[in-house]
Enzyme design. Structure first.
Site, mmCIF file in Angstrom:
data_model
loop_
_atom_site.group_PDB
_atom_site.id
_atom_site.type_symbol
_atom_site.label_atom_id
_atom_site.label_comp_id
_atom_site.label_asym_id
_atom_site.label_seq_id
_atom_site.Cartn_x
_atom_site.Cartn_y
_atom_site.Cartn_z
ATOM 1 N N HIS A 11 0.968 -1.179 -0.037
ATOM 2 C CA HIS A 11 0.108 -0.107 -0.016
ATOM 3 C C HIS A 11 0.679 1.307 0.197
ATOM 4 O O HIS A 11 0.482 2.131 0.897
ATOM 5 C CB HIS A 11 -1.201 -0.016 1.249
ATOM 6 N N ASP A 51 -1.722 -5.565 -4.327
ATOM 7 C CA ASP A 51 -1.686 -4.155 -3.669
ATOM 8 C C ASP A 51 -0.225 -3.896 -3.240
ATOM 9 O O ASP A 51 -0.040 -3.363 -2.181
ATOM 10 C CB ASP A 51 -2.573 -4.363 -2.366
ATOM 11 N N ASN A 86 -6.586 -5.369 -5.686
ATOM 12 C CA ASN A 86 -7.973 -4.635 -6.077
ATOM 13 C C ASN A 86 -7.674 -3.156 -5.928
ATOM 14 O O ASN A 86 -8.287 -2.426 -6.383
ATOM 15 C CB ASN A 86 -9.115 -5.054 -4.900
ATOM 16 N N HIS A 87 -6.620 -2.854 -4.961
ATOM 17 C CA HIS A 87 -6.272 -1.514 -4.897
ATOM 18 C C HIS A 87 -5.455 -0.758 -6.190
ATOM 19 O O HIS A 87 -5.613 0.149 -6.497
ATOM 20 C CB HIS A 87 -5.510 -1.187 -3.735
ATOM 21 N N HIS A 180 -4.701 -12.964 -5.032
ATOM 22 C CA HIS A 180 -5.276 -11.919 -4.078
ATOM 23 C C HIS A 180 -6.614 -11.931 -3.894
ATOM 24 O O HIS A 180 -7.427 -11.466 -4.340
ATOM 25 C CB HIS A 180 -4.839 -10.670 -5.055
ATOM 26 N N HIS A 214 -4.325 -9.593 0.327
ATOM 27 C CA HIS A 214 -5.771 -9.027 0.431
ATOM 28 C C HIS A 214 -6.160 -8.820 1.999
ATOM 29 O O HIS A 214 -6.614 -7.821 2.402
ATOM 30 C CB HIS A 214 -6.785 -9.994 -0.145
#
Length: 422
Positions: A11, A51, A86-87, A180, A214
């Protein structure tokens, strides 16, 4: 046979709390974990199970952070294999992403399945020329397959992947799949997690190590499913999660997984105090200050480290919640604790009392009961609730009888002063 580092949910570019230093924490954690457990440990490769970034669209500084860290691995001769989460997955209808950009520059290998609907095979071998491919056979004898973020269609995707693996050329050694998604039962309030039975076809198809991302909490299932958790906590709630990076060694005797956590991470402290409903606003403020001071004295809060601190005030209070200036108290506690970020969660409820009302009660009786309930719930006025309730009724009658504002003010002052002296 092979040693590798498994990380996920880095992140980079995390921007909650609107704090630049907090955003930097995610970069420092990523750089430190790679330095200590990839480069110093001389692993054969690194896998990032989704991510890498917080957002699909990133700032230049975030891209520089990723490039700098990945370049360290390139100079050390350690390949990086990654998938989108997903990010950071590509926006719908586009064919590129920032992970694809990093792959085109040779900083990582983005393993992506082909588009079966357009006639492409699900898995093609990685091409260094095109910098494209769905799987790669590494020199250490390990095969690594990629995937994408499937969301709700994950069960169907698992079926397709499990059907495609046996048709590939035989692997020289163990097979790893990057995926993920989460497994049910690992954290509360998580919708859409996969059941173990839905993942089992992957093992039956030949996956020896399922590398998940995830969910930001570390876990392993049945000795072949592994999720390291995020490299840094994304919220106060995640402070209690066990998380880190898996240093994995695959030998003839099996998989040895060592969760590494000794790297740069911002300290997070969660405190709580319970109000019993008897305290005044000033007493609640003083108790909050004393709670933080106690945590400092006990070493729970290290003021030199600038931790993230949360104080939750639970229970009941004997005053209107709006009477407590939460913002001012939070600022005072922030300065006292030397925290990077101080969060004050005022969750206490105001006392409530409801007197039973008789079926034949008249309006005057109902009014008196309402005034009595309000005053009884207030820590300041509860001991004088009965005479004050009668005083409010008298005040209303005087107002209806046309008394002036000055006369009404003097009546209230006399009522309060009389009760205080008593």
């Amino acid at each position: 046979m092979a040693r590798f580092l498994h990380i996920a949910d880095v992140h980079l570019g995390f921007d909650r709390y609107d704090n630049k230093q907090r955003t930097q924490d995610f970069f420092y954690a990523f750089r430190d974990v790679l330095s200590k457990y990839a480069i110093d440990e001389q692993v054969d490769f690194v896998i990032i199970a989704g991510d890498l970034f917080e957002h699909r669209n990133i700032q230049p500084a975030t891209l520089n952070q990723a490039q700098g860290c990945l370049d360290m691995l390139r100079e050390a001769g350690i390949p990086v294999l990654a998938i989108e989460g997903n990010h950071d997955n590509r926006p719908y209808g586009t064919k590129t992403s920032w992970l694809r950009y990093l792959a085109d520059w040779g900083l990582l290998k983005l393993l992506e399945p082909g588009n079966v609907s357009e006639g492409e095979p699900l898995y093609s071998p990685w091409s260094e020329v095109d910098r494209r491919g769905g799987y790669i056979d590494l020199e250490c004898g390990v095969r690594v397959l990629g995937s994408v973020w499937y969301g709700a269609s994950a069960p169907r995707a698992i079926e397709q992947i499990a059907a495609a693996i046996p048709s590939l050329p035989p692997a020289a050694g163990p097979t790893i799949l990057l995926f993920h998604h989460g497994v049910e039962g690992q954290i509360a309030r998580y919708q859409g997690a996969l059941r173990y039975s839905e993942l089992l076809p992957l093992k039956q198809a030949g996956v020896d190590y399922l590398a998940l991302g995830h969910i930001h909490k570390s876990y392993e299932v049945e000795g072949w499913i592994f999720n390291p958790g995020s490299t840094e906590a994304n919220s106060i709630e995640e402070a209690s999660f066990t998380r880190g990076a898996y240093l994995i060694e695959i030998t003839e005797s099996g998989i040895q997984a060592d969760l590494k956590q000794n790297y740069y991470q911002r300290a997070i402290v969660r405190l709580m105090m319970t109000a019993c409903g008897e305290e005044s606003v000033e007493e609640i403020e003083q108790q909050a200050i004393e709670r933080v001071q106690q945590a400092i004295q006990q070493g729970v809060i290290n003021t030199q480290q600038q931790p993230i601190v949360e104080l939750r005030i639970e229970g009941h209070v004997g005053f209107d919640r709006m009477e407590l200036d939460v913002r001012q108290l939070q600022q005072q506690l922030h300065e006292l604790s030397h925290a990077l970020i101080f969060l004050l969660k005022f969750n206490a409820e105001s006392n409530t009392f409801v007197s039973p009302v008789a079926d034949d009660a008249n309006r005057l009786q109902i009014e008196q009961d309402v005034f009595l309930d309000l005053l009884t719930a207030n820590a300041t006025y509860k001991k004088r609730a009965m005479p004050l309730a009668q005083g409010l009724i008298d005040l209303k009658e005087q107002q209806l009888n046309g008394r002036s504002d000055l006369e009404l003010y003097e009546f209230v002052q006399t009522l309060l002063n009389t009760e205080t002296e008593a």
